[in-house]
Design a protein around this motif. Structure first.
Motif, PDB file in Angstrom:
ATOM      1  N   SER A  41     -51.745  20.037   0.008  1.00 59.42           N
ATOM      2  CA  SER A  41     -49.932  20.330  -0.600  1.00 59.42           C
ATOM      3  C   SER A  41     -49.417  19.414   0.230  1.00 59.42           C
ATOM      4  CB  SER A  41     -49.640  21.665  -0.229  1.00 59.42           C
ATOM      5  OG  SER A  41     -49.294  21.803   1.129  1.00 59.42           O
ATOM      6  N   GLY A  42     -48.085  19.229   0.068  1.00 60.14           N
ATOM      7  CA  GLY A  42     -47.038  18.194   0.831  1.00 60.14           C
ATOM      8  C   GLY A  42     -47.446  17.952   2.241  1.00 60.14           C
ATOM      9  N   HIS A  43     -47.718  18.914   2.873  1.00 61.19           N
ATOM     10  CA  HIS A  43     -47.667  18.961   4.166  1.00 61.19           C
ATOM     11  C   HIS A  43     -49.171  18.167   4.608  1.00 61.19           C
ATOM     12  CE1 HIS A  43     -45.285  22.449   4.821  1.00 61.19           C
ATOM     13  NE2 HIS A  43     -45.187  22.369   6.002  1.00 61.19           N
ATOM     14  N   TRP A  80     -47.913  14.588   4.663  1.00 59.39           N
ATOM     15  CA  TRP A  80     -47.224  14.299   5.844  1.00 59.39           C
ATOM     16  C   TRP A  80     -47.912  13.922   6.969  1.00 59.39           C
ATOM     17  CZ3 TRP A  80     -43.628  19.499   6.485  1.00 59.39           C
ATOM     18  CH2 TRP A  80     -42.365  19.042   5.608  1.00 59.39           C
ATOM     19  N   PHE A 113     -36.944  21.181   6.295  1.00 59.12           N
ATOM     20  CA  PHE A 113     -38.272  19.984   6.248  1.00 59.12           C
ATOM     21  C   PHE A 113     -38.454  18.983   7.220  1.00 59.12           C
ATOM     22  CE2 PHE A 113     -38.231  22.555   2.054  1.00 59.12           C
ATOM     23  CZ  PHE A 113     -39.492  22.730   2.305  1.00 59.12           C
ATOM     24  N   VAL A 150     -36.353  12.631   5.318  1.00 62.33           N
ATOM     25  CA  VAL A 150     -36.477  13.457   4.112  1.00 62.33           C
ATOM     26  C   VAL A 150     -35.587  12.879   3.066  1.00 62.33           C
ATOM     27  CG1 VAL A 150     -36.577  15.939   3.093  1.00 62.33           C
ATOM     28  CG2 VAL A 150     -37.418  15.451   5.574  1.00 62.33           C
ATOM     29  N   ASN A 170     -34.759  13.907  -0.022  1.00 60.00           N
ATOM     30  CA  ASN A 170     -33.889  15.154  -0.531  1.00 60.00           C
ATOM     31  C   ASN A 170     -34.429  16.355   0.021  1.00 60.00           C
ATOM     32  OD1 ASN A 170     -32.344  15.984  -3.085  1.00 60.00           O
ATOM     33  ND2 ASN A 170     -34.068  17.178  -3.285  1.00 60.00           N
ATOM     34  N   THR A 205     -34.814  19.957   0.768  1.00 59.60           N
ATOM     35  CA  THR A 205     -34.930  20.899  -0.310  1.00 59.60           C
ATOM     36  C   THR A 205     -34.188  22.063   0.201  1.00 59.60           C
ATOM     37  OG1 THR A 205     -37.133  19.757  -0.724  1.00 59.60           O
ATOM     38  CG2 THR A 205     -36.731  21.774  -2.131  1.00 59.60           C
ATOM     39  N   ASP A 219     -39.904  11.264   2.977  1.00 62.95           N
ATOM     40  CA  ASP A 219     -40.549  12.298   2.367  1.00 62.95           C
ATOM     41  C   ASP A 219     -39.790  12.295   0.884  1.00 62.95           C
ATOM     42  OD1 ASP A 219     -40.701  14.814   1.035  1.00 62.95           O
ATOM     43  OD2 ASP A 219     -40.776  15.985   3.036  1.00 62.95           O
ATOM     44  N   ILE A 238     -40.783  14.477  -1.794  1.00 58.85           N
ATOM     45  CA  ILE A 238     -41.453  15.505  -2.372  1.00 58.85           C
ATOM     46  C   ILE A 238     -40.706  16.133  -3.148  1.00 58.85           C
ATOM     47  CG2 ILE A 238     -42.707  17.885  -2.014  1.00 58.85           C
ATOM     48  CD1 ILE A 238     -43.822  16.770   0.425  1.00 58.85           C
ATOM     49  N   SER A 239     -39.433  16.305  -3.122  1.00 62.46           N
ATOM     50  CA  SER A 239     -38.684  17.139  -4.059  1.00 62.46           C
ATOM     51  C   SER A 239     -37.447  16.007  -4.663  1.00 62.46           C
ATOM     52  CB  SER A 239     -37.742  18.159  -3.565  1.00 62.46           C
ATOM     53  OG  SER A 239     -36.946  17.766  -2.570  1.00 62.46           O
ATOM     54  N   GLN A 275     -46.394  19.377  -6.969  1.00 60.31           N
ATOM     55  CA  GLN A 275     -45.642  20.770  -7.691  1.00 60.31           C
ATOM     56  C   GLN A 275     -44.250  20.517  -7.848  1.00 60.31           C
ATOM     57  OE1 GLN A 275     -46.505  20.377  -4.544  1.00 60.31           O
ATOM     58  NE2 GLN A 275     -45.704  22.034  -3.131  1.00 60.31           N
ATOM     59  N   LYS A 276     -43.675  19.650  -7.674  1.00 59.10           N
ATOM     60  CA  LYS A 276     -42.157  19.328  -7.930  1.00 59.10           C
ATOM     61  C   LYS A 276     -41.984  18.635  -8.903  1.00 59.10           C
ATOM     62  CE  LYS A 276     -41.764  21.294  -3.293  1.00 59.10           C
ATOM     63  NZ  LYS A 276     -41.342  21.336  -1.998  1.00 59.10           N
TER      64      LYS A 276
HETATM   65  C1  LIG Z   1     -42.119  21.275  -0.797  1.00 59.08           C
HETATM   66  C2  LIG Z   1     -41.506  20.434   0.387  1.00 59.08           C
HETATM   67  C3  LIG Z   1     -42.459  20.011   1.305  1.00 59.08           C
HETATM   68  C4  LIG Z   1     -43.687  20.729   1.679  1.00 59.08           C
HETATM   69  O1  LIG Z   1     -44.529  20.733   0.646  1.00 59.08           O
HETATM   70  P1  LIG Z   1     -45.863  21.656   0.726  1.00 59.08           P
HETATM   71  O2  LIG Z   1     -46.484  21.212  -0.818  1.00 59.08           O
HETATM   72  O3  LIG Z   1     -45.287  22.983   0.638  1.00 59.08           O
HETATM   73  O4  LIG Z   1     -46.767  21.393   1.683  1.00 59.08           O
HETATM   74  C5  LIG Z   1     -42.094  19.011   2.123  1.00 59.08           C
HETATM   75  N1  LIG Z   1     -40.902  18.135   2.003  1.00 59.08           N
HETATM   76  C6  LIG Z   1     -40.192  18.511   1.187  1.00 59.08           C
HETATM   77  C7  LIG Z   1     -38.641  17.777   1.310  1.00 59.08           C
HETATM   78  C8  LIG Z   1     -40.393  19.752   0.101  1.00 59.08           C
HETATM   79  O5  LIG Z   1     -39.434  20.116  -0.793  1.00 59.08           O
END
Ligand SMILES: *Cc1c(COP(=O)(O)O)cnc(C)c1O
Length: 393
Positions: A66-68, A71, A93, A142, A144, A146, A173, A175-176, A198-199
């Motif tokens: 996953s996103g972690h 990172w 985050f 980060v 955005n 989240t 980051d 991710i979102s 997944q976003k």
């Molecule tokens: C969801 C999210 C993460 C974490 O990602 P995971 O897939 O839950 O490990 C990290 N940073 C941001 C900004 C997120 O929205």
């Protein structure tokens, strides 16, 4: 007792997000060997699609995580034990990324911020200007947040780094924000971009990736933190140039389809425009609810309001999780909760990914009904305000 929920489950979380039907169909395939020649064009198309969404011609490494995981990859591939990084505080985050860095024996210097306002760019500039010895090896942002519904301008951070001529790597980051908000890796000079499946990319959870600049790849050669599963050098020496271990074949069928939807069927600029429209509609509803001492927008910086997630602050004495429970049980609508110290104090409406106007209005209407049912003070007509805006747009 709540009646068994019927109809479609309305998923208004800010991640994971709704998976489009054509992506679900694409994922639904029997296994094939990832070295099977039939898989090669799928892999290549998906890989190229992600680079286009990142707007980069540089490097991309992908992981079963996953996103972690991405990172972690960004830190251990670029840094050495004892290195200092500058983390811009934004919310839950940024705290998590910083905590992970400390666990890897990195020195974390924070640019503190009120979570409702976000960092002062002048503080970022000052922290870098004071670092005349160039101890800071990376600036982590980060894009955005989240957890709070706030977007920080990455070009403004890039400009702050450049204004003092600091050589630190720039890590973001996304991710979102990727695949929903404007993001330009190469043009904005981002050295390492953290993204997940997944976003905005509208896939199941479990695959993440990093976009990597040439400058970052050069820094990688001298980075000494222990690594294996996420090691870019090991990956570059493997035929697929990404992944250690088995490649998630089905995810790639889905990813080829989701990047096709974003880049070809709708077009990235139209995707971003849709999120801008839906984000504004959500905020118009919240601003009406704020009447009568009702719930308010958590983010107080008008130029930083996120178009992919809206965080809503509950009035004093009311719990956001109780409202979420009512909305889920009565109307089969799932909302995001408050993370970390914001637990119960806020709820979050996700409006990113595979979403259109009626889907957003459905979620907003469920929230407004929930406010009535729970006897939470609010201004009536939030959904009307959202409809009026969307009808005009
Ligand atoms: C969801 C999210 C993460 C974490 O990602 P995971 O897939 O839950 O490990 C990290 N940073 C941001 C900004 C997120 O929205």
């Amino acid at each position: 007792m709540s009646p068994k929920a019927r109809g479609r489950h309305f998923f208004a979380n800010p991640g994971p997000t709704n998976i489009p039907d054509t992506v679900l169909r694409a994922l639904d395939r029997p296994s094939i060997d990832f070295n099977d020649p039939d898989f090669a064009p799928v892999y290549e198309a998906a890989f190229a699609g992600v680079k286009k969404v990142l707007r980069t011609d540089q490097h991309l490494f992908m992981y079963n995580a996953s996103g972690h995981g991405a990172w972690e990859a960004s830190l251990i591939n670029l840094l050495s034990p004892g290195d200092t990084i500058l983390v811009l505080e934004s919310g839950y985050f940024s705290e998590e990324w910083a905590a992970m860095a400390r666990a890897h024996h990195l020195e974390v210097r924070l640019v503190h911020a009120d979570w409702r306002v976000g960092v002062d760019i002048a503080d970022v500039r000052r922290a870098l200007a004071e670092d005349t010895a160039h101890t800071i090896k990376a600036v982590c942002v980060v894009h955005n947040e989240t957890a709070t519904g706030m977007m920080i301008s990455l070009p403004a951070i890039r400009a702050a780094i450049d204004s003092v001529g600091h050589p630190a790597l720039f890590l973001a980051d996304t991710i979102s924000s990727l695949g929903s908000l404007e993001f330009r890796m190469d043009e904005w000079g981002v050295d390492c971009v953290v993204g997940g499946s997944q976003k905005g990319l509208m896939l199941p959870t479990g695959m993440s990736f990093t976009g990597v600049s040439n400058k970052a790849l050069a820094a990688h050669a001298g980075a000494k933190l222990p690594r294996f599963y996420f090691d870019w050098t090991l990956m570059m020496n493997r035929p697929h140039k990404s992944f250690i271990g088995t490649i998630p074949v089905n995810v790639f069928y889905g990813l080829r389809e989701s990047t096709r939807l974003i880049l070809e069927e709708e077009g990235l600029d139209n995707v971003i425009a849709r999120h801008t429209r839906l984000g504004e509609a959500a905020r118009r509803a919240v601003r009406v609810w704020a009447g009568n001492n009702g719930p308010t927008l958590f983010c107080l910086s008008p130029d930083r309001l996120s178009n992919s997630v809206t965080a809503v602050m509950m009035p004093e004495g009311f719990n956001g999780d109780a409202l979420r429970k009512t909305v889920r049980e009565r109307f089969n609508v799932s909302l995001g909760g408050g993370l970390g110290k914001l637990g119960g104090k806020i709820f979050r409406i996700g409006h990113l990914g595979d979403l259109n106007e009626p889907m957003l209005l459905g979620a907003l209407a469920a929230v407004e009904m929930g406010l009535r049912i729970e006897g939470i003070p609010h201004g009536r007509g939030g959904v009307d305000a959202a409809m009026a805006f969307l009808a005009e747009g």
